[in-house]
Design an enzyme around this catalytic site. Sequence first.
Site, PDB file in Angstrom:
ATOM      1  N   THR A  90       5.879   4.932   3.553  1.00  0.00           N
ATOM      2  CA  THR A  90       6.136   3.566   3.102  1.00  0.00           C
ATOM      3  C   THR A  90       4.832   2.860   2.777  1.00  0.00           C
ATOM      4  O   THR A  90       3.767   3.188   3.312  1.00  0.00           O
ATOM      5  CB  THR A  90       6.814   2.708   4.188  1.00  0.00           C
ATOM      6  OG1 THR A  90       5.897   2.528   5.282  1.00  0.00           O
ATOM      7  CG2 THR A  90       8.111   3.285   4.660  1.00  0.00           C
ATOM      8  N   ASP A  91       4.935   1.856   1.900  1.00  0.00           N
ATOM      9  CA  ASP A  91       3.889   0.844   1.910  1.00  0.00           C
ATOM     10  C   ASP A  91       4.062   0.086   3.222  1.00  0.00           C
ATOM     11  O   ASP A  91       5.125   0.115   3.842  1.00  0.00           O
ATOM     12  CB  ASP A  91       4.010  -0.076   0.694  1.00  0.00           C
ATOM     13  CG  ASP A  91       2.681  -0.712   0.336  1.00  0.00           C
ATOM     14  OD1 ASP A  91       1.805  -0.813   1.224  1.00  0.00           O
ATOM     15  OD2 ASP A  91       2.513  -1.132  -0.820  1.00  0.00           O
ATOM     16  N   TRP A  92       3.016  -0.600   3.646  1.00  0.00           N
ATOM     17  CA  TRP A  92       3.006  -1.188   4.991  1.00  0.00           C
ATOM     18  C   TRP A  92       4.054  -2.308   5.083  1.00  0.00           C
ATOM     19  O   TRP A  92       3.931  -3.340   4.449  1.00  0.00           O
ATOM     20  CB  TRP A  92       1.613  -1.692   5.312  1.00  0.00           C
ATOM     21  CG  TRP A  92       0.735  -0.676   5.971  1.00  0.00           C
ATOM     22  CD1 TRP A  92       0.000  -0.863   7.110  1.00  0.00           C
ATOM     23  CD2 TRP A  92       0.473   0.679   5.570  1.00  0.00           C
ATOM     24  NE1 TRP A  92      -0.686   0.284   7.438  1.00  0.00           N
ATOM     25  CE2 TRP A  92      -0.410   1.250   6.516  1.00  0.00           C
ATOM     26  CE3 TRP A  92       0.918   1.486   4.527  1.00  0.00           C
ATOM     27  CZ2 TRP A  92      -0.865   2.561   6.444  1.00  0.00           C
ATOM     28  CZ3 TRP A  92       0.464   2.792   4.438  1.00  0.00           C
ATOM     29  CH2 TRP A  92      -0.405   3.309   5.392  1.00  0.00           C
TER      30      TRP A  92
END
Length: 751
Positions: free
Chosen positions: A263-265
């Site tokens: 994931t992106d954060w």
Amino acid sequence: MHTYILRFFLLFAASATNLCAQMPIYQNPDMPIEVRVEDALSRMTLEEKVALCHAQSKFSSAGVPRLGIPELWMSDGPHGVRHEFEWNTWNYAGWTNDSITAFPALTALAATWNPEMAARYGKAVGEEARYRKKDVLLGPGVNIYRTPLNGRNFEYMGEDPYLAGVMAVPYVKELQKNGVAACVKHFALNNQEQWRGTVDVEVSDRALYEIYLPAFKQAIVEGGAWSVMGAYNKYRGQHCCHNARLLNDILRDEWGFDGCVITDWGGAHDTKEAALNGLDIEMGSYTNGLTSDNSLGYNLYYLADPYLEMLKKGELPMASVDAKARNILRLIFRTSLNPNKPYGSLCTKEHYDVAKVIGDESIVLLRNKGILPLQADKYNRILVVGDNAVRRLTDGGGSSELKPKDMISPLDALRALYGDKIEYAQGYACGRPFFGYEEEIQQTVIDSLRAEAVAKARRADVVIYVGGLNKNAFQDCESTDRKSYNLPFSQDELIEELVAVNPNLVIANISGNAYAMPWLEKVPAILHISYLGTMGGASIADVISGKVNPSGKLPYSFPVKLSDCSAHSFGEGAYPGIDTGKEDVSLTDYQRNVGVNPKEEYKDDILVGYRWHDTKKIPALFSFGHGLSYTSFKYGKSRLSSKTMDEKGSIKVTVPLTNTGTRIGKEVVQLYLGDPVCSVIRPLKELKHFTKVEVEPDETVQVEFVITPDDLKFFDEASHQWLAEPGVFNVYVGTSSADIRCMHSFKYICD
């Protein structure tokens, strides 16, 4: 004595053989990775498998300590390894040994139009990541430049999927030779920062497959990328970090991706979707990408305790966690448990040389009425104006922020070349002096800076203006889009006043985006410069002085005005989208940027960038692929090897290119194809091949391209496949999308 030595080595070899025999299969690097993965998986508990699937700190995910399987360490970003953070905060750790080489931004790499530069870039940044003991480098970014307001365009590689894909492949390959995984991002349709966490994008399959996916596919299929980062936004109502269509159907099933999806954060939003829809590692949730003070937060992630509980209750299949663990173990064996990876290196002369040559080749000479290059013996008083002449442009910008060991500013580099002929005036302010002051005081500061610059310009022989954008919010910065197409901080007015008192004005603007130029016809020379990092000032000074002959080409179009851009031609529904929720007037600008339930339709479809300008006959201010030189090139009479092509054939295009000037120079020869009569709408022309060649004065080189049936295809939504229809195709060869020097036609024959 010799007998003793021989016995010793025999005993050592036997011991080593016994050790290998006793070594678990998963620890044996000589065994195939898939065998090692299955062996490790068979030894793991359910709790250990789940632990692999989520963060354990801000930038790491767990290994399996009981089995000696190491954790994974990740780092921003694609143009330099970011400083170290504390374990569970967004505070920098304050290390003294985490300074790095700041490489040029990816817009600069794309502006070189040179895959060799991409390979050197990937190798060098990979060596730095390896030295810093990183297993995953979060990049490269290959999202498409759809609007010049996107605050994150500087991290990507322009508006054309073919150019971005060609440049991404060697970057990924050379990076991963260091045992560091590329994490290609942001998959997919991350084309704006406004409402990035909530905007739901609607796009046709044609546009998806022809414009927004090809660069990802090339980086993954041809480049062999080991990991992919999901995007924040939604597509078809599902967040991209656990989107069934993107991750299961396309990435895994169609492209055969065997790597790890990260994931992106904070990009995960649902345990069930994350479990079933192709996500492997969840990073940064419950932090909003910014803050967290919950020491138990990692256990609360969607793919942590909630996932474990649903697995134990039988609400989710065990096969889902096994699939994730396989992908993560495969990534670990390729990176952190790879015994053959090199040691890496940091801030070496070789890395600085790479940063410098990429910067040199990336600078685009947009306009030159004879004033450039600036000859030292011609001018006695050279005034440099602009905040970007001295500002550290590696600061800010979000996840791309860097901590360079060394930084050469444009002003320092110009002083090194021209000596005491250089004088400086700031000219405008970027907000630094304004905190806590009344509006009247702010205006006084602005007026005084401008007045000082104009007064000095009146006395100078020539003025070099170094302005543009910076990494502040609402400029070239993660999480916010630009508010205006014009330059900020009243720079247009300043430029108008400078050129009014001194017509010898060179504009050297630094930006990751296009911008308006209301002063264009009054200015004799304009350089477009991306963020160039450690060696940026030296590259700028060497191009201005003529020590380096500019050879960069624009990787995106410069519209005359914002409404000339395709994304801005259909109202707010096409950009930034329409927020269907109710706005809370008490929200801050940052909070409002998050949106409630915004929906956006890509009504420009496949006509992005130059495809829009060409097809709709809307001239760009500066066209895609444009870039001048201090020498001149003549395109000779081109020829085709045949006037017809069938499904199994190809056509060779040969173009003589002569350097008719007095300096050695590099030219990017670009080949576009058009299908004027088709059952679907197609752009007037599309980039299909390019090559960058160096040519000596009076030398002629033969540039060759090979056109194949694949170059003729469009994505057919009804059959979900790539098709080329029979008929006449046009071949355009030129120095930009708008400057075509040769044109041919051929007939394509198919059953």
